[in-house]
Design a protein around this motif. Structure first.
Motif, mmCIF file in Angstrom:
data_model
loop_
_atom_site.group_PDB
_atom_site.id
_atom_site.type_symbol
_atom_site.label_atom_id
_atom_site.label_comp_id
_atom_site.label_asym_id
_atom_site.label_seq_id
_atom_site.Cartn_x
_atom_site.Cartn_y
_atom_site.Cartn_z
ATOM 1 N N ARG A 1 -18.666 16.356 1.609
ATOM 2 C CA ARG A 1 -17.586 15.514 1.706
ATOM 3 C C ARG A 1 -18.539 13.658 2.024
ATOM 4 O O ARG A 1 -18.880 13.053 0.814
ATOM 5 N N LEU A 2 -19.491 14.254 3.009
ATOM 6 C CA LEU A 2 -19.857 13.768 3.869
ATOM 7 C C LEU A 2 -21.515 12.920 2.789
ATOM 8 O O LEU A 2 -21.524 11.741 2.473
ATOM 9 N N ASN A 3 -21.942 13.820 2.127
ATOM 10 C CA ASN A 3 -23.203 13.878 1.539
ATOM 11 C C ASN A 3 -22.841 13.546 0.315
ATOM 12 O O ASN A 3 -24.178 12.169 -0.144
ATOM 13 N N TYR A 4 -21.512 13.758 -0.618
ATOM 14 C CA TYR A 4 -21.631 13.206 -1.633
ATOM 15 C C TYR A 4 -20.472 12.330 -2.178
ATOM 16 O O TYR A 4 -20.617 11.496 -3.303
ATOM 17 N N ALA A 5 -19.969 11.803 -0.947
ATOM 18 C CA ALA A 5 -18.779 10.713 -1.274
ATOM 19 C C ALA A 5 -19.574 9.272 -1.055
ATOM 20 O O ALA A 5 -20.434 9.157 -0.339
ATOM 21 N N LYS A 6 -19.387 8.428 -2.132
ATOM 22 C CA LYS A 6 -19.657 7.643 -2.360
ATOM 23 C C LYS A 6 -19.104 6.513 -0.921
ATOM 24 O O LYS A 6 -19.523 5.669 -0.764
ATOM 25 N N ALA A 7 -18.046 6.544 -1.115
ATOM 26 C CA ALA A 7 -17.070 5.548 -0.233
ATOM 27 C C ALA A 7 -15.594 6.822 -0.251
ATOM 28 O O ALA A 7 -15.213 6.973 -1.227
ATOM 29 N N LEU A 8 -14.584 5.891 0.640
ATOM 30 C CA LEU A 8 -13.600 6.355 0.693
ATOM 31 C C LEU A 8 -12.634 4.901 0.474
ATOM 32 O O LEU A 8 -12.664 3.469 1.381
ATOM 33 N N ARG A 9 -12.076 4.675 -0.622
ATOM 34 C CA ARG A 9 -11.132 3.786 -0.612
ATOM 35 C C ARG A 9 -9.639 4.098 0.035
ATOM 36 O O ARG A 9 -8.837 5.263 0.047
ATOM 37 N N VAL A 10 -9.094 2.440 0.277
ATOM 38 C CA VAL A 10 -8.094 2.319 0.363
ATOM 39 C C VAL A 10 -7.506 1.509 0.068
ATOM 40 O O VAL A 10 -7.886 0.396 -0.012
ATOM 41 N N ARG A 11 -6.690 1.501 -0.328
ATOM 42 C CA ARG A 11 -5.562 0.535 -1.472
ATOM 43 C C ARG A 11 -4.365 -0.233 -0.464
ATOM 44 O O ARG A 11 -3.825 0.425 0.350
ATOM 45 N N VAL A 12 -4.384 -1.772 -1.006
ATOM 46 C CA VAL A 12 -4.170 -2.188 0.037
ATOM 47 C C VAL A 12 -2.957 -3.557 -0.801
ATOM 48 O O VAL A 12 -3.961 -4.251 -1.141
ATOM 49 N N ASP A 13 -2.030 -3.167 -0.874
ATOM 50 C CA ASP A 13 -1.137 -4.401 -1.242
ATOM 51 C C ASP A 13 -1.128 -5.717 -0.688
ATOM 52 O O ASP A 13 -0.081 -4.976 -0.053
ATOM 53 N N GLY A 14 -1.541 -6.216 -0.616
ATOM 54 C CA GLY A 14 -1.500 -7.595 -0.138
ATOM 55 C C GLY A 14 -0.022 -8.481 -0.354
ATOM 56 O O GLY A 14 0.546 -9.111 1.201
ATOM 57 N N GLU A 15 1.065 -8.038 -1.316
ATOM 58 C CA GLU A 15 2.673 -8.125 -0.379
ATOM 59 C C GLU A 15 3.548 -7.646 0.261
ATOM 60 O O GLU A 15 3.477 -8.609 0.841
ATOM 61 N N GLY A 16 3.146 -6.333 -0.148
ATOM 62 C CA GLY A 16 3.695 -5.339 1.504
ATOM 63 C C GLY A 16 2.936 -5.297 3.020
ATOM 64 O O GLY A 16 3.342 -5.079 3.589
ATOM 65 N N ALA A 17 1.925 -5.963 2.944
ATOM 66 C CA ALA A 17 0.930 -5.879 3.846
ATOM 67 C C ALA A 17 1.577 -6.889 4.876
ATOM 68 O O ALA A 17 1.128 -7.972 5.090
ATOM 69 N N ASP A 18 1.836 -5.784 6.542
ATOM 70 C CA ASP A 18 2.439 -6.994 7.121
ATOM 71 C C ASP A 18 1.295 -7.255 8.317
ATOM 72 O O ASP A 18 -0.699 -6.838 7.876
ATOM 73 N N GLU A 19 0.873 -7.950 8.939
ATOM 74 C CA GLU A 19 0.034 -8.517 10.055
ATOM 75 C C GLU A 19 -0.570 -7.260 10.905
ATOM 76 O O GLU A 19 -1.257 -6.933 11.801
ATOM 77 N N LYS A 20 0.400 -6.341 10.935
ATOM 78 C CA LYS A 20 -0.848 -5.043 11.630
ATOM 79 C C LYS A 20 -0.993 -4.207 11.017
ATOM 80 O O LYS A 20 -1.378 -3.177 11.780
ATOM 81 N N PHE A 21 -1.415 -4.296 9.691
ATOM 82 C CA PHE A 21 -2.183 -3.613 8.860
ATOM 83 C C PHE A 21 -3.690 -3.222 9.481
ATOM 84 O O PHE A 21 -4.327 -2.165 9.810
ATOM 85 N N CYS A 22 -4.539 -4.438 9.718
ATOM 86 C CA CYS A 22 -5.978 -4.097 10.397
ATOM 87 C C CYS A 22 -6.132 -3.390 11.106
ATOM 88 O O CYS A 22 -6.423 -2.652 12.027
ATOM 89 N N GLN A 23 -4.416 -3.672 12.443
ATOM 90 C CA GLN A 23 -4.547 -2.834 13.867
ATOM 91 C C GLN A 23 -4.531 -1.428 13.390
ATOM 92 O O GLN A 23 -4.968 -0.637 14.216
ATOM 93 N N ARG A 24 -3.223 -1.494 12.391
ATOM 94 C CA ARG A 24 -3.290 0.408 11.978
ATOM 95 C C ARG A 24 -4.699 1.016 11.722
ATOM 96 O O ARG A 24 -4.480 1.984 12.117
ATOM 97 N N LEU A 25 -5.058 0.333 11.149
ATOM 98 C CA LEU A 25 -6.168 0.936 10.179
ATOM 99 C C LEU A 25 -7.347 1.377 11.434
ATOM 100 O O LEU A 25 -7.736 2.417 11.278
ATOM 101 N N THR A 26 -7.581 -0.042 11.257
ATOM 102 C CA THR A 26 -8.951 0.503 12.986
ATOM 103 C C THR A 26 -8.003 1.392 13.777
ATOM 104 O O THR A 26 -8.971 1.831 14.483
ATOM 105 N N GLY A 27 -7.071 1.470 14.232
ATOM 106 C CA GLY A 27 -6.517 2.661 14.919
ATOM 107 C C GLY A 27 -6.872 3.707 14.217
ATOM 108 O O GLY A 27 -7.436 5.033 15.441
#
Length: 83
Positions: A1-27
């Motif tokens: 995967r590491l050699n062939y994947a171009k990116a990891l895509r995470v879909r983010v719904d801006g309407e439903g994302a709360d202020e803790k989204f970034c904290q959860r993602l970075t964690g």
């Protein structure tokens, strides 16, 4: 995967994302030097855009890493991009 994947895509719904989204993602991201880039597919009722995170947020897309992200954000919200 590491050699062939171009990116990891995470879909983010801006309407439903709360202020803790970034904290959860970075964690959850297990970063590594020269890893797979992470791209946020952000959308809301007005617009959609891709946000590529800085290289320091690149990851090793292991089974465990992908499962943790899918558990946190949903199976359909996390995908590896190969082309």
């Amino acid at each position: 995967r590491l050699n062939y994947a171009k990116a990891l895509r995470v879909r983010v719904d801006g309407e439903g994302a709360d202020e803790k989204f970034c904290q959860r993602l970075t964690g959850l991201l297990q970063t590594m030097e020269n890893g797979c880039p992470v791209v946020l597919d952000f959308h809301n009722s007005v617009a959609r855009c891709d946000i590529q995170l800085a290289q320091r947020w690149a990851i090793n897309p292991t089974d465990e890493q992908l499962q943790e992200l899918k558990f946190a954000f949903g199976d359909d919200a996390v995908q590896l991009v190969f082309s």
